[in-house]
Design an enzyme around this catalytic site. Structure first.
Site, PDB file in Angstrom:
ATOM      1  CE  LYS A   1      37.817  35.886  51.134  1.00 18.43           C
ATOM      2  NZ  LYS A   1      39.131  36.313  50.652  1.00 18.43           N
TER       3      LYS A   1
ATOM      4  CG  ASP B   1      40.084  37.100  44.954  1.00 15.57           C
ATOM      5  OD1 ASP B   1      39.004  37.548  45.376  1.00 15.57           O
ATOM      6  OD2 ASP B   1      41.034  36.760  45.694  1.00 15.57           O
TER       7      ASP B   1
ATOM      8  CD  GLN C   1      42.592  35.700  51.748  1.00 12.71           C
ATOM      9  OE1 GLN C   1      41.574  35.096  51.455  1.00 12.71           O
ATOM     10  NE2 GLN C   1      42.627  37.013  51.871  1.00 12.71           N
TER      11      GLN C   1
END
Ligand code: NAD
Length: 280
Positions: A53, A120, A97
């Site tokens: 990422k 996300d 995450q």
């Protein structure tokens, strides 16, 4: 033999598009779109995901910063930390995450994210917006799957699509997004009784179960399109959920690695530039 649906090639195109939008934003507003990545603990797969990422953010010309917190961080402290990132004007997207260490409740931590920076698409508000068909930030893996299917010219309108997996982050949002594309969607999961029969009917099979080889050659209709979301580590090797010989019957198929994985990362960058445009 199935055509290969090259996720790496498509992801590179998506990142080029993000780069152009980021440059235009920066020229107009005097700052780059910004992404913060928060990693709690040292989960080995997470370490490798956040590296990809960070690299993709660099390639797409975004500002990014990574924060690593110890696995022992208290839930309250983590919530306050994420909340402070939420107030930072340089940041348009914040990614926590997952998975978090067991002692931390995922829902409580995600609730500290401002929904407009939830790149996300995992907060309850953004998931509700998806259900309601309203504009919002959508989860990256399902977005990547839909983009790959469109890019490959797969007709979804009226198609029979089977999704194996009903997780909150992949299977469920993907099913809703396929309905938005007017597909007829069947969602299968660990309690489903007729996996083989349902898969055999499908024009498009999407495997997101995390079970290596769950989709076998004899289950797939000649000419079906097969998307493999699964990532399984077997004997130090990465394999998907789809047995390799399915390529002998499918008309097109994504590889693992190099299929959905790079698309997930590219869509995170696309969501960041989207969030940035909406906020300004
Ligand atoms: P999860 O464990 O949360 O969910 C798995 C789902 O599969 C569940 O709904 C379960 O009911 C279903 N399932 C499990 N075994 C089954 C079986 N035998 N028959 C039918 N259904 C079954 O996992 P997840 O987070 O949704 O991820 C699924 C897979 O996709 C994993 O391998 C994960 O690593 C991978 N993944 C890949 C990407 C990517 O970018 N390529 C992103 C996210 C997840």
């Amino acid at each position: 033999m199935a055509e290969r649906i090259d996720g790496r090639a498509r992801a590179a195109e998506v990142l080029e598009g993000v780069k152009a939008r980021a440059a235009a934003f920066s020229a107009a507003k005097g700052r780059l779109p910004g992404l913060a990545i928060v990693l709690v603990g040292e989960h080995p797969a997470s370490l490798s995901y956040i590296r990809s990422k960070e690299q993709a953010a660099g390639r797409a010309g975004l500002y990014s910063e990574t924060h690593r917190l110890p696995a022992t961080v208290a839930e309250d402290a983590l919530r306050r930390f994420v909340g402070r990132l939420g107030e930072d004007e340089r940041l348009d997207g914040i990614l926590v995450q997952l998975p978090l260490p067991d002692a931390l409740r995922q829902e409580e931590v995600l609730a500290a994210l401002p929904p407009e920076k939830d790149v996300d698409g995992f907060t309850t508000l953004n998931q509700g917006r998806l259900l309601a068909g309203e504009r919002g930030l959508r989860p990256c893996t399902p977005l990547g799957v839909i983009d790959l299917l469109r890019w490959h010219g797969v007709r979804l309108d009226g198609a029979e699509v089977v999704v194996i997996g009903r997780s909150r982050t992949v299977g469920r949002p993907l099913a809703l997004m396929l309905l938005e594309e007017h597909a007829s969607v069947t969602v299968l999961h660990s309690h489903s009784q007729s996996l083989s029969d349902d898969v055999r009917r499908a024009d498009v099979v999407i495997a997101a179960a995390g079970q290596a080889g769950i989709v076998r050659r004899e289950m797939v209709r000649e000419g079906a399109v097969v998307i493999d979301v699964g990532i399984n580590r077997i004997g130090g090797k990465l394999v998907g959920d789809v047995a390799p010989d399915v390529a002998e019957v499918a008309s097109a198929m994504t590889p693992v690695p190099g299929g959905v994985g790079p698309m997930t990362v590219a869509m995170l960058m696309a969501n960041t530039v989207e969030a940035c445009t909406w906020r300004s």
